[in-house]
Design a protein around this motif. Sequence first.
Motif, mmCIF file in Angstrom:
data_model
loop_
_atom_site.group_PDB
_atom_site.id
_atom_site.type_symbol
_atom_site.label_atom_id
_atom_site.label_comp_id
_atom_site.label_asym_id
_atom_site.label_seq_id
_atom_site.Cartn_x
_atom_site.Cartn_y
_atom_site.Cartn_z
ATOM 1 N N ALA A 1 43.259 36.281 35.399
ATOM 2 C CA ALA A 1 44.107 35.977 34.252
ATOM 3 C C ALA A 1 45.409 36.784 34.242
ATOM 4 O O ALA A 1 46.171 36.696 33.298
ATOM 5 C CB ALA A 1 43.333 36.263 32.961
ATOM 6 N N TYR A 2 45.658 37.559 35.292
ATOM 7 C CA TYR A 2 46.843 38.408 35.325
ATOM 8 C C TYR A 2 47.713 38.095 36.546
ATOM 9 O O TYR A 2 47.762 38.855 37.506
ATOM 10 C CB TYR A 2 46.436 39.887 35.337
ATOM 11 C CG TYR A 2 45.688 40.278 34.101
ATOM 12 C CD1 TYR A 2 46.365 40.595 32.933
ATOM 13 C CD2 TYR A 2 44.295 40.309 34.091
ATOM 14 C CE1 TYR A 2 45.680 40.933 31.776
ATOM 15 C CE2 TYR A 2 43.605 40.651 32.947
ATOM 16 C CZ TYR A 2 44.297 40.961 31.796
ATOM 17 O OH TYR A 2 43.612 41.304 30.656
ATOM 18 N N PRO A 3 48.431 36.982 36.522
ATOM 19 C CA PRO A 3 49.258 36.627 37.679
ATOM 20 C C PRO A 3 50.374 37.640 37.934
ATOM 21 O O PRO A 3 50.923 37.699 39.022
ATOM 22 C CB PRO A 3 49.824 35.250 37.317
ATOM 23 C CG PRO A 3 49.751 35.184 35.836
ATOM 24 C CD PRO A 3 48.556 36.006 35.445
ATOM 25 N N ASP A 4 50.711 38.458 36.925
ATOM 26 C CA ASP A 4 51.737 39.485 37.091
ATOM 27 C C ASP A 4 51.155 40.789 37.617
ATOM 28 O O ASP A 4 51.854 41.793 37.694
ATOM 29 C CB ASP A 4 52.468 39.741 35.770
ATOM 30 C CG ASP A 4 53.276 38.529 35.319
ATOM 31 O OD1 ASP A 4 53.729 37.767 36.201
ATOM 32 O OD2 ASP A 4 53.430 38.342 34.108
ATOM 33 N N GLY A 5 49.872 40.771 37.948
ATOM 34 C CA GLY A 5 49.236 41.930 38.551
ATOM 35 C C GLY A 5 48.537 42.833 37.548
ATOM 36 O O GLY A 5 48.805 42.791 36.347
ATOM 37 N N ALA A 6 47.624 43.634 38.067
ATOM 38 C CA ALA A 6 46.889 44.606 37.265
ATOM 39 C C ALA A 6 46.507 45.773 38.172
ATOM 40 O O ALA A 6 46.399 45.622 39.391
ATOM 41 C CB ALA A 6 45.639 43.970 36.658
ATOM 42 N N MET B 1 47.794 45.365 41.758
ATOM 43 C CA MET B 1 47.308 44.358 42.699
ATOM 44 C C MET B 1 47.534 42.976 42.086
ATOM 45 O O MET B 1 47.327 42.772 40.895
ATOM 46 C CB MET B 1 45.817 44.571 42.978
ATOM 47 C CG MET B 1 45.526 45.885 43.698
ATOM 48 S SD MET B 1 43.761 46.182 43.956
ATOM 49 C CE MET B 1 43.373 44.898 45.157
ATOM 50 N N TYR B 2 47.947 42.049 42.919
ATOM 51 C CA TYR B 2 48.211 40.680 42.490
ATOM 52 C C TYR B 2 47.097 39.770 43.003
ATOM 53 O O TYR B 2 46.331 40.155 43.890
ATOM 54 C CB TYR B 2 49.587 40.237 43.009
ATOM 55 C CG TYR B 2 50.683 41.080 42.413
ATOM 56 C CD1 TYR B 2 51.257 40.752 41.196
ATOM 57 C CD2 TYR B 2 51.098 42.247 43.051
ATOM 58 C CE1 TYR B 2 52.239 41.548 40.630
ATOM 59 C CE2 TYR B 2 52.079 43.054 42.488
ATOM 60 C CZ TYR B 2 52.643 42.695 41.281
ATOM 61 O OH TYR B 2 53.607 43.496 40.705
ATOM 62 N N TRP C 1 38.051 41.032 38.972
ATOM 63 C CA TRP C 1 37.872 41.865 40.154
ATOM 64 C C TRP C 1 36.595 41.524 40.898
ATOM 65 O O TRP C 1 35.598 41.168 40.291
ATOM 66 C CB TRP C 1 37.794 43.344 39.770
ATOM 67 C CG TRP C 1 38.965 43.851 39.027
ATOM 68 C CD1 TRP C 1 39.015 44.132 37.691
ATOM 69 C CD2 TRP C 1 40.255 44.152 39.546
ATOM 70 N NE1 TRP C 1 40.257 44.586 37.356
ATOM 71 C CE2 TRP C 1 41.043 44.608 38.477
ATOM 72 C CE3 TRP C 1 40.819 44.071 40.817
ATOM 73 C CZ2 TRP C 1 42.366 44.992 38.638
ATOM 74 C CZ3 TRP C 1 42.135 44.455 40.979
ATOM 75 C CH2 TRP C 1 42.899 44.909 39.895
ATOM 76 N N ARG C 2 36.627 41.700 42.187
ATOM 77 C CA ARG C 2 35.430 41.719 43.028
ATOM 78 C C ARG C 2 35.415 43.113 43.637
ATOM 79 O O ARG C 2 36.455 43.620 44.046
ATOM 80 C CB ARG C 2 35.507 40.693 44.147
ATOM 81 C CG ARG C 2 35.385 39.278 43.707
ATOM 82 C CD ARG C 2 35.224 38.385 44.943
ATOM 83 N NE ARG C 2 35.326 36.996 44.591
ATOM 84 C CZ ARG C 2 34.324 36.287 44.082
ATOM 85 N NH1 ARG C 2 33.159 36.838 43.880
ATOM 86 N NH2 ARG C 2 34.498 35.016 43.780
ATOM 87 N N SER D 1 41.612 49.432 34.881
ATOM 88 C CA SER D 1 40.661 48.387 34.509
ATOM 89 C C SER D 1 39.208 48.855 34.500
ATOM 90 O O SER D 1 38.418 48.424 33.684
ATOM 91 C CB SER D 1 40.774 47.201 35.467
ATOM 92 O OG SER D 1 42.045 46.617 35.399
ATOM 93 N N PHE D 2 38.850 49.703 35.473
ATOM 94 C CA PHE D 2 37.463 50.172 35.536
ATOM 95 C C PHE D 2 37.403 51.586 36.088
ATOM 96 O O PHE D 2 38.375 52.080 36.664
ATOM 97 C CB PHE D 2 36.590 49.221 36.361
ATOM 98 C CG PHE D 2 37.027 49.003 37.780
ATOM 99 C CD1 PHE D 2 36.620 49.847 38.793
ATOM 100 C CD2 PHE D 2 37.828 47.920 38.104
ATOM 101 C CE1 PHE D 2 37.015 49.635 40.098
ATOM 102 C CE2 PHE D 2 38.218 47.694 39.417
ATOM 103 C CZ PHE D 2 37.812 48.558 40.414
ATOM 104 N N ASP D 3 36.281 52.238 35.834
ATOM 105 C CA ASP D 3 36.099 53.569 36.391
ATOM 106 C C ASP D 3 34.791 53.631 37.164
ATOM 107 O O ASP D 3 33.906 52.796 36.988
ATOM 108 C CB ASP D 3 36.165 54.652 35.323
ATOM 109 C CG ASP D 3 34.976 54.662 34.382
ATOM 110 O OD1 ASP D 3 34.739 55.690 33.762
ATOM 111 O OD2 ASP D 3 34.281 53.633 34.260
#
Length: 128
Positions: free
Chosen positions: A46-51, A86-87, A2-3, A56-58
């Motif tokens: 590393a997650y081409p299927d999305g995340a 998100m992809y 993530w950015r 992931s974060f708070d």
Amino acid sequence: MWRFSIGATNPDATAGLIADYYMPEPASGNVYISAPMYVKAKEDNAYPDGADPYGSFDVKYVSAQGNTYTSATCVTTGDLLSVGTMYPGAEARPTVCVEIPADAVSGGAWRVGSLVKTDKFIFLDGAN
């Protein structure tokens, strides 16, 4: 993977959040604060299927006195929870907000932490 960044903090977003999102009045002596957030799923993640960034974060707000306030106390239709999967390359601009004592806003910082690696976090500018 993530950015992200957080924009200028609105040190008293109470009226707007109540009017726009039907938030309840904050507890006596408290206010809602908010800030725009930018999130991007890196193209080479590393997650081409999305995340889902919510999983992931708070985001929390830490006062100058060191107390932490969670964003779970403030939910809007444009918050991190509503972003969804998100992809690679996807971008979103959610709003983060917290309920906090009015006298604890100034000098604080936003804390963005990993839910996966709990020892990984950064601090970003809060209200001055």
